[in-house]
Enzyme design. Structure first.
Site, PDB file in Angstrom:
ATOM      1  N   GLU A 116     -72.176  -2.469  10.066  1.00  0.00           N
ATOM      2  CA  GLU A 116     -72.353  -1.310  10.935  1.00  0.00           C
ATOM      3  C   GLU A 116     -73.813  -1.180  11.360  1.00  0.00           C
ATOM      4  O   GLU A 116     -74.686  -1.894  10.845  1.00  0.00           O
ATOM      5  CB  GLU A 116     -71.879  -0.033  10.227  1.00  0.00           C
ATOM      6  CG  GLU A 116     -70.383  -0.049   9.925  1.00  0.00           C
ATOM      7  CD  GLU A 116     -69.890   1.213   9.243  1.00  0.00           C
ATOM      8  OE1 GLU A 116     -70.739   2.058   8.887  1.00  0.00           O
ATOM      9  OE2 GLU A 116     -68.676   1.365   9.071  1.00  0.00           O
ATOM     10  N   HIS A 244     -73.368  12.000  15.489  1.00  0.00           N
ATOM     11  CA  HIS A 244     -72.702  10.709  15.629  1.00  0.00           C
ATOM     12  C   HIS A 244     -72.709  10.346  17.110  1.00  0.00           C
ATOM     13  O   HIS A 244     -72.354  11.167  17.961  1.00  0.00           O
ATOM     14  CB  HIS A 244     -71.266  10.785  15.108  1.00  0.00           C
ATOM     15  CG  HIS A 244     -70.681   9.437  14.839  1.00  0.00           C
ATOM     16  ND1 HIS A 244     -70.290   8.575  15.840  1.00  0.00           N
ATOM     17  CD2 HIS A 244     -70.426   8.783  13.671  1.00  0.00           C
ATOM     18  CE1 HIS A 244     -69.831   7.461  15.310  1.00  0.00           C
ATOM     19  NE2 HIS A 244     -69.909   7.563  13.988  1.00  0.00           N
ATOM     20  N   ARG A 292     -78.121   5.343  14.287  1.00  0.00           N
ATOM     21  CA  ARG A 292     -77.419   6.410  15.005  1.00  0.00           C
ATOM     22  C   ARG A 292     -78.347   7.336  15.792  1.00  0.00           C
ATOM     23  O   ARG A 292     -77.982   7.777  16.883  1.00  0.00           O
ATOM     24  CB  ARG A 292     -76.601   7.246  14.009  1.00  0.00           C
ATOM     25  CG  ARG A 292     -75.401   6.499  13.469  1.00  0.00           C
ATOM     26  CD  ARG A 292     -74.670   7.340  12.457  1.00  0.00           C
ATOM     27  NE  ARG A 292     -73.440   6.666  12.035  1.00  0.00           N
ATOM     28  CZ  ARG A 292     -72.639   7.134  11.097  1.00  0.00           C
ATOM     29  NH1 ARG A 292     -72.908   8.283  10.504  1.00  0.00           N
ATOM     30  NH2 ARG A 292     -71.550   6.489  10.756  1.00  0.00           N
ATOM     31  N   HIS A 353     -72.543  15.631  13.270  1.00  0.00           N
ATOM     32  CA  HIS A 353     -71.753  14.816  12.349  1.00  0.00           C
ATOM     33  C   HIS A 353     -72.126  14.993  10.880  1.00  0.00           C
ATOM     34  O   HIS A 353     -71.277  15.285  10.061  1.00  0.00           O
ATOM     35  CB  HIS A 353     -71.902  13.346  12.740  1.00  0.00           C
ATOM     36  CG  HIS A 353     -71.100  12.386  11.920  1.00  0.00           C
ATOM     37  ND1 HIS A 353     -69.723  12.468  11.841  1.00  0.00           N
ATOM     38  CD2 HIS A 353     -71.464  11.344  11.142  1.00  0.00           C
ATOM     39  CE1 HIS A 353     -69.274  11.487  11.062  1.00  0.00           C
ATOM     40  NE2 HIS A 353     -70.308  10.805  10.608  1.00  0.00           N
ATOM     41  N   ARG A 388     -79.489   9.192   8.099  1.00  0.00           N
ATOM     42  CA  ARG A 388     -78.562   8.502   7.197  1.00  0.00           C
ATOM     43  C   ARG A 388     -78.157   7.143   7.760  1.00  0.00           C
ATOM     44  O   ARG A 388     -77.779   7.013   8.917  1.00  0.00           O
ATOM     45  CB  ARG A 388     -77.305   9.352   7.003  1.00  0.00           C
ATOM     46  CG  ARG A 388     -76.236   8.690   6.138  1.00  0.00           C
ATOM     47  CD  ARG A 388     -75.080   9.628   5.931  1.00  0.00           C
ATOM     48  NE  ARG A 388     -74.289   9.811   7.128  1.00  0.00           N
ATOM     49  CZ  ARG A 388     -73.127   9.214   7.365  1.00  0.00           C
ATOM     50  NH1 ARG A 388     -72.623   8.355   6.492  1.00  0.00           N
ATOM     51  NH2 ARG A 388     -72.460   9.464   8.463  1.00  0.00           N
TER      52      ARG A 388
END
Length: 530
Positions: A116, A244, A292, A353, A388
């Site tokens: 990811e 997100h 992100r 998110h 994060r």
């Protein structure tokens, strides 16, 4: 009514259930697991992507995972917390499997690992595209089969109990604040019961519902963070709200918006404008696999300069059968609104998110309030720093739940119940018949936070949010004093407290760092000094 439990767990997601299972097997006492809805509705079940852990040592190692986490966190992350999670992640995976959680494997019998955004290697364990649901399923079954755990579903924590409730003046400078349990609302009786405990764990999840559009369910109102803040506990890094980059753009669904997992970009999905043009090359050399915060700001900017309400994620170049196999739930969801992801672009936009800050805890997950632990999204371990890294949250919850369990089991014999605690007193209050005031205020909080404390901020916007929230705070506290406690008004109080904390700590950070981007201070503080 007064209840007594050795361990009181507030929250029924991966964090709360992992801790409950860990302490229950010790035989050191009874566990109460309190959740505001049903166990099935915890935010954990919504997580699609997976769990990050170094399991393929042939190509991956702890140092890579540690470095990826530090880079994503903009070097604000606490290195000791990062090492603690990364190095204990494989053992946490074994615990999840031992509790009945299944992860996908390849034909060789090894874990089928995804990659990811922000990860330098394939290390994401998953279960199709509904990993959170599978984790929740496995843990729920284990919890319900454990005779030492009593589950209180549809019960709502109103406040934690400290010396304040004994008439002692407690301030943020009080060094020895202790938690003796919590006041819990039973909606069936309408009464607020007293739950006394030797040890309390806060695992109430995130804060997404304070924004108008979020991937979180409506229950993510920051309850634990707000309760601990009101009890004078330390709360940290609230300015770092992760948006997100890719939720399904569907105006009919905003709470929660349907998440298009990060794994889809790791799989090869490409971000494009509706006319097919790529744009991530303008923002980061990692393109669609950038962290992100970078991707969310890039999408936000493209939407603004082109006057769009969404951009697109393209997987049409991938094998159709493989896409359907890897992302069955996303395929079915999109198909339900007329989008075949094997042939059509997926309309996506950013959405609130994940909260990187929260109740400050140490490596044992102990908060600044004695006998009170915090685990999961409501806690601030230092792992995430300014942003994060994808799929680090679920593994953090299990690692810190085990740390909290080990520490609380070592010290619980030195604690006893405080039987002097008064029961909740609501004499003289009336039943709330002005529900419209609460629903309108909830809507206002969402609009204030989305419009003024969103992906891009400014001093003027933050000041406006502060002023609006202050007015809502005064109105809501006045109403709370006059009516009986209900879940709705308690959630509103918590949302306002959380909105205030996000705004205040955003004002205090005079730089752009990680997820906090302000047009008034567009560079890091250390960049401006050079």
């Amino acid at each position: 009514m007064i209840h007594k439990f050795d361990f009181l767990v507030i929250g029924g997601g991966i964090a709360g259930m992992s801790y409950a299972l860990s302490v229950a097997k010790s035989g050191k006492g009874k566990v109460a697991l309190v959740c505001k809805t049903s166990l099935e509705e915890a935010n954990t079940a919504k997580a699609q992507g997976g769990v990050a852990a170094v399991t393929n040592l042939a190509v991956d190692n702890f140092e890579k995972h540690i470095n990826d986490t530090m880079v994503a966190g903009d070097y604000i992350s606490d290195l000791s917390a990062v090492k603690h999670v990364v190095c204990n992640a494989p053992d946490a995976i074994r615990s999840l499997v031992g509790w009945g959680v299944n992860f996908d494997k390849n034909k060789d019998g090894n874990y089928d690992l995804h990659r990811e955004g922000g990860h330098s290697d394939f290390r994401i364990l998953h279960h199709a595209d509904d990993t959170g649901f599978e984790i929740q399923r496995g843990l729920m079954e284990a919890v319900r089969n454990d005779s030492n755990i009593t589950v209180f579903e549809n019960h709502y924590a109103v406040e934690i109990i400290t010396q304040h409730h004994l008439g002692v003046q407690v301030t943020r400078r009080t060094p020895d604040i202790e938690c003796y349990g919590a006041y819990i609302l039973d909606p069936e009786t309408g009464k607020v019961d007293t739950f006394l405990s030797k040890v309390t764990l806060m695992a109430t999840g995130g804060v997404g519902a304070v924004y108008a559009m979020t991937s979180n369910p409506v229950i993510a109102t920051g309850d634990g963070i707000a309760m601990v803040y009101r009890a004078k506990g330390t709360v940290k890094d609230m300015e770092f709200v992760q948006f997100h980059p890719t939720v399904l753009y569907n105006p009919a669904e905003t709470h929660p918006a349907f998440l298009i997992t990060e794994a889809m970009r790791g799989y090869g999905g490409v971000l494009r404008l509706p006319d097919g043009k790529e744009f991530m090359q303008k923002y980061d050399k990692r393109l669609s696999l950038a962290p992100r915060d970078i991707v969310a700001r890039a999408i936000d900017h493209e939407m603004k300069i082109h006057g769009l309400n969404h951009v697109c994620l393209d997987v049409t170049h991938k094998d159709a059968e493989e896409t359907r196999r890897h992302f069955p739930h996303i395929y079915e969801k999109c198909l339900s609104i007329g989008i075949d992801i094997t042939r059509d672009y997926i309309p996506v936009c950013p959405s609130a998110h994940y909260m990187c800050g929260g109740i400050k805890v140490d490596l044992n997950a102990e908060s600044s309030i004695h006998r009170l632990y915090a685990v999961g999204e409501c806690s601030c371990t230092g792992l995430h720093g300014g942003n994060r890294l994808a799929s680090n949250s679920l593994i953090e919850a299990v690692v810190y739940a085990k740390s909290a369990a080990e520490h609380s089991l070592r010290v619980i014999d030195g604690y006893d119940y405080n039987t002097d605690i008064p029961e909740w007193n609501d004499e003289g209050t009336m039943t709330n018949e002005e529900h419209v005031l609460i629903t309108q205020s909830v809507k206002e909080v969402g609009e204030i936070m989305s419009n003024y404390v969103g992906i891009v901020r400014s001093d003027l916007r933050l000041k406006r949010a502060w002023d609006r929230l202050d007015l809502l705070y005064e109105e809501t506290e006045d109403l709370f004093k006059r009516v009986k406690a209900t879940k709705d008004i308690c959630e509103l109080r918590n949302m306002i407290n959380v909105g205030y904390l996000i705004t205040r700590q955003a004002i205090e950070r005079k730089e752009s760092r990680g997820l906090h981007y302000t047009v008034d201070y567009p560079k890091h503080a250390y960049d401006r000094k050079q």
